[in-house]
Scaffold this active site. Structure first.
Site, mmCIF file in Angstrom:
data_model
loop_
_atom_site.group_PDB
_atom_site.id
_atom_site.type_symbol
_atom_site.label_atom_id
_atom_site.label_comp_id
_atom_site.label_asym_id
_atom_site.label_seq_id
_atom_site.Cartn_x
_atom_site.Cartn_y
_atom_site.Cartn_z
ATOM 1 N N ARG A 245 -4.613 3.343 -8.584
ATOM 2 C CA ARG A 245 -3.546 4.288 -8.290
ATOM 3 C C ARG A 245 -3.968 5.689 -8.715
ATOM 4 O O ARG A 245 -4.622 5.864 -9.745
ATOM 5 C CB ARG A 245 -2.259 3.924 -9.051
ATOM 6 C CG ARG A 245 -1.431 2.843 -8.362
ATOM 7 C CD ARG A 245 -0.852 3.315 -7.021
ATOM 8 N NE ARG A 245 -0.135 2.277 -6.309
ATOM 9 C CZ ARG A 245 -0.677 1.415 -5.427
ATOM 10 N NH1 ARG A 245 -1.957 1.458 -5.140
ATOM 11 N NH2 ARG A 245 0.082 0.520 -4.829
ATOM 12 N N GLU A 274 -1.009 12.156 -2.858
ATOM 13 C CA GLU A 274 -1.228 11.519 -1.555
ATOM 14 C C GLU A 274 -0.028 11.863 -0.694
ATOM 15 O O GLU A 274 1.098 11.814 -1.187
ATOM 16 C CB GLU A 274 -1.347 9.998 -1.709
ATOM 17 C CG GLU A 274 -2.623 9.589 -2.400
ATOM 18 C CD GLU A 274 -2.802 8.067 -2.485
ATOM 19 O OE1 GLU A 274 -2.257 7.359 -1.623
ATOM 20 O OE2 GLU A 274 -3.487 7.613 -3.401
ATOM 21 N N HIS A 292 -7.022 5.887 0.683
ATOM 22 C CA HIS A 292 -6.214 4.734 0.255
ATOM 23 C C HIS A 292 -6.347 3.582 1.259
ATOM 24 O O HIS A 292 -5.353 3.119 1.820
ATOM 25 C CB HIS A 292 -4.746 5.153 0.077
ATOM 26 C CG HIS A 292 -3.979 4.229 -0.818
ATOM 27 N ND1 HIS A 292 -2.977 4.657 -1.653
ATOM 28 C CD2 HIS A 292 -4.060 2.886 -1.014
ATOM 29 C CE1 HIS A 292 -2.462 3.628 -2.316
ATOM 30 N NE2 HIS A 292 -3.115 2.535 -1.937
HETATM 31 O O1 LIG Z 1 -1.118 -1.760 -3.682
HETATM 32 C C1 LIG Z 1 -1.778 -2.057 -2.683
HETATM 33 O O2 LIG Z 1 -1.677 -3.164 -2.125
HETATM 34 C C2 LIG Z 1 -2.782 -1.085 -2.151
HETATM 35 O O3 LIG Z 1 -2.716 0.122 -2.832
HETATM 36 C C3 LIG Z 1 -2.716 -0.911 -0.657
HETATM 37 O O4 LIG Z 1 -1.738 -0.014 -0.247
HETATM 38 P P1 LIG Z 1 -1.431 0.153 1.327
HETATM 39 O O5 LIG Z 1 -0.766 -1.094 1.783
HETATM 40 O O6 LIG Z 1 -0.549 1.353 1.442
HETATM 41 O O7 LIG Z 1 -2.736 0.354 2.027
#
Ligand SMILES: O=C(O)[C@H](O)COP(=O)(O)O
Length: 319
Positions: A245, A274, A292
């Site tokens: 994160r 973000e 991400h």
């Molecule tokens: O916590 C999660 O599963 C990941 O950070 C993925 O996030 P996302 O589904 O927004 O790609």
């Protein structure tokens, strides 16, 4: 029975839900119109990834919601306790994306170790003469084999990272206040496997002794986990990857550590801001970065879709 998958849902999930009689809507409703949309369409299950915020306003303002589903692991975009107090089921898919996130960690490690992030930016711009100078600039590449990787957080993803690291011939050390010893089973393509026990150590020791550090912890409620003091105790020339994160690392301290040479390179999949990371981060030649995308593989999204569909059907007791 309507399901709104506001940040998208893999076809596997759409098909599995449709088979059980659900109507799956994959419209991306802007946050400010979300409550009205849910009420108008009498949405029973709201599915999100990390973009859509499911806060008290949505929970209080949308009485038709019975299930909030997070297609992924981190639920910091959902007021989980509040929703549960109100009798709403809150579900996620904790094990569906571990392999994909762990593989992205190594994509960043290999990228930084061999300057791919810089090379990819510069190669399209060079002529014959600069080719040789770029080649010279990249002579100090490093191998991962034989080096020490420090894994901070030995949950599912951390353990998957350990598995890959062991397969690469790396020494693995780890920190985790909740895990004393992790028993890692490394399975090879021919179904042979080895078991390796990894005793966790205090964070400070892991930071001090690692050549590469990778973070697998939840969003921090209080302050940064890795800031100037932590960088100071790391080895000179350490590399750090964050696919957990944004906000776990103090980005200003990271930039300083990269500029001073303390940190050789960083791999970042997550950012404090973000979807608009700071310019200093975006233009830094020593940072390999992705927007991400840790869980963004065909395989992970397929598993996530199926897992959500199964959980929703079981909660609503649809055979
Ligand atoms: O916590 C999660 O599963 C990941 O950070 C993925 O996030 P996302 O589904 O927004 O790609």
């Amino acid at each position: 029975m309507k399901v709104l998958a506001n940040d998208g849902l893999d076809q596997s999930g759409i098909d599995a839900l449709a088979e059980k009689g659900f109507e799956v809507i994959t419209a991306k409703v802007p946050q400010e119109f979300l409550a009205d949309y849910i009420n108008e369409h009498k949405i029973r299950a709201l599915l999100v990834r990390s973009a859509t915020q499911v806060r008290k306003d949505i929970i209080d303002g949308c009485p038709s919601i019975e299930i909030i589903g997070r297609g992924g692991v981190g639920m910091d975009n959902i007021d989980v306790d509040y929703a549960r107090e109100k009798g709403i089921h809150v579900i996620n898919t904790p094990s569906a994306s571990s392999e994909s996130v762990a593989e992205l960690v190594f994509a960043h490690l290999f990228s930084g170790a061999r300057f791919l992030q810089d090379s990819n930016r510069k190669m399209p711009l060079v002529g014959d003469t600069e080719f040789a100078s770029l080649k010279k600039a990249y002579t100090a590449g490093i191998e991962l084999r034989g080096k020490t990787i420090g894994i901070v957080g030995m949950g599912r993803i951390g353990q998957e990272v350990a598995r890959i690291a062991l397969g690469l011939g790396m020494r693995v050390i780890a920190a985790d206040n909740n895990v004393g010893k992790a028993s890692i089973k490394v399975k090879f393509y021919n179904n042979q496997f080895i078991n390796v026990d990894i005793e966790t150590e205090p964070l400070q020791d892991v930071l001090k002794h690692s050549d590469f550090i990778t973070l697998h912890v939840p969003a921090q409620k209080e302050g940064y986990m890795i800031g100037k003091n932590e960088f100071d105790i790391m080895k000179d020339g350490v590399a750090i990857v964050n696919c957990s994160r944004g906000g776990v690392i103090d980005e200003s301290a990271l930039i300083n550590a990269l500029d001073s040479g303390k940190v050789k390179f960083a791999g970042l999949d997550v950012f404090i801001n973000e979807p608009t990371p700071s310019k200093e981060i975006l233009k830094h030649s020593k940072i390999s970065m992705t927007p991400h995308t840790g869980a963004s593989t065909l395989e992970a999204q397929d598993r996530i879709g199926l897992s959500l569909a199964e959980q929703i059907s079981s909660i609503l007791q649809i055979q």
